[in-house]
Scaffold this active site. Structure first.
Site, PDB file in Angstrom:
ATOM      1  N   CYS A 106       0.839  -1.203   0.000  1.00 32.75           N
ATOM      2  CA  CYS A 106       0.000   0.000   0.000  1.00 32.75           C
ATOM      3  C   CYS A 106       0.883   1.265   0.000  1.00 32.75           C
ATOM      4  CB  CYS A 106      -0.928  -0.003   1.213  1.00 32.75           C
ATOM      5  SG  CYS A 106      -1.977   1.457   1.241  1.00 32.75           S
ATOM      6  N   LYS A 146       1.114  -9.560  -0.682  1.00 35.50           N
ATOM      7  CA  LYS A 146       0.896  -8.753  -1.895  1.00 35.50           C
ATOM      8  C   LYS A 146       1.803  -7.543  -1.794  1.00 35.50           C
ATOM      9  CE  LYS A 146      -2.692  -6.387  -4.609  1.00 35.50           C
ATOM     10  NZ  LYS A 146      -2.554  -4.956  -4.295  1.00 35.50           N
ATOM     11  N   ASN A 210      -0.057  -8.582 -11.222  1.00 35.36           N
ATOM     12  CA  ASN A 210      -1.131  -7.594 -11.090  1.00 35.36           C
ATOM     13  C   ASN A 210      -0.701  -6.248 -11.702  1.00 35.36           C
ATOM     14  OD1 ASN A 210      -2.029  -5.381  -8.468  1.00 35.36           O
ATOM     15  ND2 ASN A 210      -3.506  -6.159  -9.931  1.00 35.36           N
ATOM     16  N   GLY A 211      -1.642  -5.652 -12.426  1.00 35.61           N
ATOM     17  CA  GLY A 211      -1.432  -4.310 -12.946  1.00 35.61           C
ATOM     18  C   GLY A 211      -1.923  -4.144 -14.366  1.00 35.61           C
TER      19      GLY A 211
HETATM   20  C1  LIG Z   1      -9.817   2.062  -4.592  1.00 36.34           C
HETATM   21  C2  LIG Z   1      -8.652   1.116  -4.432  1.00 36.34           C
HETATM   22  C3  LIG Z   1      -8.448   0.487  -3.212  1.00 36.34           C
HETATM   23  C4  LIG Z   1      -7.371  -0.402  -3.053  1.00 36.34           C
HETATM   24  N1  LIG Z   1      -7.225  -1.070  -1.858  1.00 36.34           N
HETATM   25  C5  LIG Z   1      -6.267  -2.033  -1.743  1.00 36.34           C
HETATM   26  C6  LIG Z   1      -6.200  -2.847  -0.572  1.00 36.34           C
HETATM   27  O1  LIG Z   1      -6.999  -2.740   0.377  1.00 36.34           O
HETATM   28  N2  LIG Z   1      -5.212  -3.775  -0.531  1.00 36.34           N
HETATM   29  C7  LIG Z   1      -4.311  -3.953  -1.553  1.00 36.34           C
HETATM   30  O2  LIG Z   1      -3.438  -4.822  -1.471  1.00 36.34           O
HETATM   31  N3  LIG Z   1      -4.367  -3.211  -2.672  1.00 36.34           N
HETATM   32  C8  LIG Z   1      -5.337  -2.279  -2.794  1.00 36.34           C
HETATM   33  N4  LIG Z   1      -5.450  -1.573  -3.972  1.00 36.34           N
HETATM   34  C9  LIG Z   1      -4.552  -1.895  -5.108  1.00 36.34           C
HETATM   35  C10 LIG Z   1      -5.200  -2.975  -6.009  1.00 36.34           C
HETATM   36  O3  LIG Z   1      -5.373  -4.177  -5.291  1.00 36.34           O
HETATM   37  C11 LIG Z   1      -4.318  -3.255  -7.250  1.00 36.34           C
HETATM   38  O4  LIG Z   1      -3.052  -3.687  -6.816  1.00 36.34           O
HETATM   39  C12 LIG Z   1      -4.158  -2.025  -8.145  1.00 36.34           C
HETATM   40  O5  LIG Z   1      -5.412  -1.398  -8.385  1.00 36.34           O
HETATM   41  C13 LIG Z   1      -3.507  -2.393  -9.480  1.00 36.34           C
HETATM   42  O6  LIG Z   1      -4.284  -3.343 -10.184  1.00 36.34           O
HETATM   43  P1  LIG Z   1      -5.233  -2.925 -11.438  1.00 36.34           P
HETATM   44  O7  LIG Z   1      -4.341  -2.225 -12.448  1.00 36.34           O
HETATM   45  O8  LIG Z   1      -5.804  -4.204 -11.933  1.00 36.34           O
HETATM   46  O9  LIG Z   1      -6.267  -1.970 -10.895  1.00 36.34           O
HETATM   47  C14 LIG Z   1      -6.484  -0.648  -4.130  1.00 36.34           C
HETATM   48  C15 LIG Z   1      -6.706  -0.002  -5.362  1.00 36.34           C
HETATM   49  C16 LIG Z   1      -7.767   0.852  -5.525  1.00 36.34           C
HETATM   50  C17 LIG Z   1      -7.979   1.520  -6.868  1.00 36.34           C
END
Ligand SMILES: Cc1cc2nc3c(=O)[nH]c(=O)nc-3n(C[C@H](O)[C@H](O)[C@H](O)COP(=O)(O)O)c2cc1C
Length: 318
Positions: A106, A146, A210-211
């Site tokens: 985070c 993670k 992831n990403g």
């Molecule tokens: C609104 C929001 C809240 C998130 N909260 C968490 C969380 O609680 N724990 C975590 O490991 N990642 C959190 N993330 C990151 C996502 O799990 C993920 O790693 C990130 O969005 C990249 O993936 P994507 O490109 O598929 O969105 C959050 C992302 C967003 C946009």
């Protein structure tokens, strides 16, 4: 016994996970996504270990509500004190979760200031203690992490190798540094490096990339090109609530609006009260898009205060 991560890896390549997203992937949202198209594994929103070990318990434990239909489900935790990771791992095991995941990615400043989240990338000593304590409390339940690939600089080699040496069951790698937030394209080639490190140092650990993944085709490519066992989709769900469909198909605006009503109804039944309902508004844009009249309807929905108002707006939309 083969743990569920290994089973996923054997069953499907790549398997798909819904990312933990604080304020988004709560019990209700997971229930709705289950009914639309279920991912192979769910994560809860990140849940604070210090709050679970203090007076904040009553409120915080609600974040760990799940239903049987959401299995396999992994509880994600974050915090600072390894002692609390031990206690919380025991709690999570008692709650019957399939696994426990430690957030070491985070990038939110307040989280990092406490020495949690992505700041652990620069503090492997504490990260290692957290993993050891969690494993002890988890008593056989799978433990995963993670993370990102660095804080300011990319340090995949040292950091991912360190995590793999802790013999965790699964590792999700978001291919950006904390400093990069989500502002640059995901460094998939670094995730590819993580897979090679896994092959060398911890062949049993399952790797999830992831990403920036928006659909099945992209997930399949990530598997083919970088060798990840699983792919995690986060914000892609905002563009398509059916993103986990095994055989993707087009969905009509009517289907979208029906899913919205189902979501709003379950939300209002689960979290009664107008004040709480306002937080439902952030989900509307998932369902109200790409059809004529969507902009007007979305504007109207953003003013609704309860389920009956949402229902009225949706049903009177021509
Ligand atoms: C609104 C929001 C809240 C998130 N909260 C968490 C969380 O609680 N724990 C975590 O490991 N990642 C959190 N993330 C990151 C996502 O799990 C993920 O790693 C990130 O969005 C990249 O993936 P994507 O490109 O598929 O969105 C959050 C992302 C967003 C946009």
């Amino acid at each position: 016994m083969v743990n569920f991560w290994q089973q996923l890896k054997l069953r499907e390549k790549p398997f798909l996970a819904l990312a933990p997203m604080e304020g988004v992937t709560d019990y209700v949202f997971r229930e709705i996504i289950t009914s639309a198209a279920k991912p192979d594994v769910f994560f809860t929103e990140f849940t604070n270990t210090e709050a679970l070990c203090s007076k904040g318990y009553e409120k915080t434990i609600q974040q760990l509500t799940y239903s049987e239909s959401q299995r396999p489900i992994v509880a994600q935790i974050w915090g600072t004190d390894p002692k609390n990771f031990y206690s919380v791992a025991r709690m999570i095991k008692d709650l019957g979760f399939d696994g426990i995941d430690i957030n070491m990615g985070c990038p939110v400043r307040d989280v990092m200031k406490m020495g949690s989240g992505a700041s652990l990338i620069n503090n492997p000593g504490l990260a290692g203690e957290m993993i050891t304590a969690t494993k002890a409390g988890a008593d056989g339940m799978p433990v995963s992490v993670k993370t990102r690939i660095g804080v300011k600089e990319i340090v995949t080699e040292q950091w991912i190798r360190f995590l793999l040496e802790q013999k965790i069951d699964a590792l999700t790698v978001h291919g950006r540094t904390a400093k990069e937030l989500s502002k640059v394209p995901n460094h998939w080639e670094e995730i590819g490096k993580a897979v090679k490190l896994r092959d060398q140092y911890a062949p049993e650990t399952v790797i999830i990339g992831n990403g920036d993944i928006l659909n099945h085709g992209q997930a399949q490519n990530a598997h083919t090109m970088y060798g990840v066992d699983g792919v995690m989709i986060g914000t892609g769900i905002f563009q398509n609530p059916w993103v986990f469909e095994k055989k993707p198909k087009e969905h009509t605006s009517r289907e979208s609006l029906e899913l919205l009503l189902k979501h709003a109804k379950l939300y209002s039944d689960t979290y009664p009260g107008e004040r709480r309902f306002v937080a439902m508004r952030k989900y509307f844009k998932i369902y109200v898009r790409n059809f004529s009249g969507a902009t007007t309807l979305l504007k109207q929905l953003m003013e609704t205060k309860d389920f009956s108002e949402v229902e009225h707006r949706v049903l009177t939309t021509g």
